[in-house]
Design a protein around this motif. Sequence first.
Motif, PDB file in Angstrom:
ATOM      1  N   GLY A   1      -6.718  -3.003  -4.697  1.00  0.00           N
ATOM      2  CA  GLY A   1      -5.933  -1.812  -4.996  1.00  0.00           C
ATOM      3  C   GLY A   1      -5.454  -1.735  -6.428  1.00  0.00           C
ATOM      4  O   GLY A   1      -4.734  -0.800  -6.789  1.00  0.00           O
TER       5      GLY A   1
ATOM      6  N   GLU B   1      -1.463  -3.636  -4.390  1.00  0.00           N
ATOM      7  CA  GLU B   1      -1.711  -3.769  -5.827  1.00  0.00           C
ATOM      8  C   GLU B   1      -1.050  -5.038  -6.343  1.00  0.00           C
ATOM      9  O   GLU B   1       0.154  -5.241  -6.166  1.00  0.00           O
TER      10      GLU B   1
ATOM     11  N   PHE C   1      -5.127   2.680   1.640  1.00  0.00           N
ATOM     12  CA  PHE C   1      -5.103   2.119   0.294  1.00  0.00           C
ATOM     13  C   PHE C   1      -4.857   0.611   0.380  1.00  0.00           C
ATOM     14  O   PHE C   1      -4.347   0.108   1.377  1.00  0.00           O
ATOM     15  N   ASP C   2      -5.216  -0.110  -0.666  1.00  0.00           N
ATOM     16  CA  ASP C   2      -4.983  -1.550  -0.716  1.00  0.00           C
ATOM     17  C   ASP C   2      -3.706  -1.861  -1.496  1.00  0.00           C
ATOM     18  O   ASP C   2      -3.204  -1.038  -2.269  1.00  0.00           O
TER      19      ASP C   2
ATOM     20  N   GLU D   1       0.825  -1.204   0.000  1.00  0.00           N
ATOM     21  CA  GLU D   1       0.000   0.000   0.000  1.00  0.00           C
ATOM     22  C   GLU D   1       0.860   1.255   0.000  1.00  0.00           C
ATOM     23  O   GLU D   1       1.844   1.370   0.721  1.00  0.00           O
TER      24      GLU D   1
END
Length: 369
Positions: A355, A328, A325-326, A320
């Motif tokens: 994300g 990716e 946020f997540d 993140e």
Amino acid sequence: MAHDSSRFSNRRALAVLLVILLATCAVPQLAAQTLVQIEGRVQDADGDPVAGARVVYRLVDSEGVFISPPTDGSGQYALEMPDGERCRPVAVIDSGGTRIELGEVDPARVTAGMSQQITIEVPRRWNPSAVVQNFPGSDRLFRSFVEDTAITERYRLEAQVRREEGDSIDRGLLSVIGSAQFESIPNVEFGARLSAVGVNTTSGSGGDGMGDTDLWAKYSLGPTSDNRHELAFGVAATIPTGSDADGAGYDSTASRMFVAGRREVPWGVLTGNLNVTFNGDGRIFGLGLSGQTSLGVNVGVIAPVSYRLAVIGEAGFQGERFSGFDDETVVLGGVNLLLKDGSLRGAVGLGLSDGSPDVEIILGYSIPF
């Protein structure tokens, strides 16, 4: 009987005297003969280097034979030969031990202090990893374009269109990617990526504007002694030049350190890189963002299916970037098609985490110069 014995002794003495005279004349000749270096390059039918080949030379007047050490990765070889002799290459022994006769080649006279360059064509054999090494542009990845070991030979410019579609936000990017390697700083690539971004969200916010700017520098250690592995490391930075109010940028400065490696395999090349990114605090759509330190890992494959077409596969994870946020995670497949003056590149990626964009489409055209 005594007369015959005396005559035999005289003949033997005469023979010994002749041998001594011949040796006396030959020694200065041998002592005066010096060796000079001959250099050359082995290439295939298209002018690409052939590594691991040995060149067989024959002296025209004395029928002596000299064999060069194996050629290096660029097809170059060097060996010492007698000064003043006429010689010509008669065969090439490839890395598999097969002898390839060269036919009639005009002889050349070796002179002291002169380096003779001889180019020899041999039948080309399918070698996927050599395609990746010797065709500029076939070795560049998509998502790990910066963090991979590949560096441009001199200058390279790529125009790229990217489309990212997600559940709540869609982004379109038009990027110009420039990279260079300068003669005064060998094995180092400097690069920059400038982007124009268009953003649409389900809430109706978004807009068009300039995106954030990426800068990088990386150093390639080159191939290892077995010519099957490559290593590189570098740094990258993201400069907040984009408009956070329109969602085109994050108003956050980020720095990244990475290390990358490659390994040749019979059908192509395996790639991988690790990175750590330090993200500063930022802002988007008026909301404050708390930057995080994130770790990333990416792996890839480059598998040529012809001398002009290479299939690319990549999978990547990045932690993140900001609090809330997540992560990716994306897998991607694409192709590099080498044309006469450049390279046409295209890829499709699929997001595997919240994300990531659901779908990512990349189309680009690069020109080396």
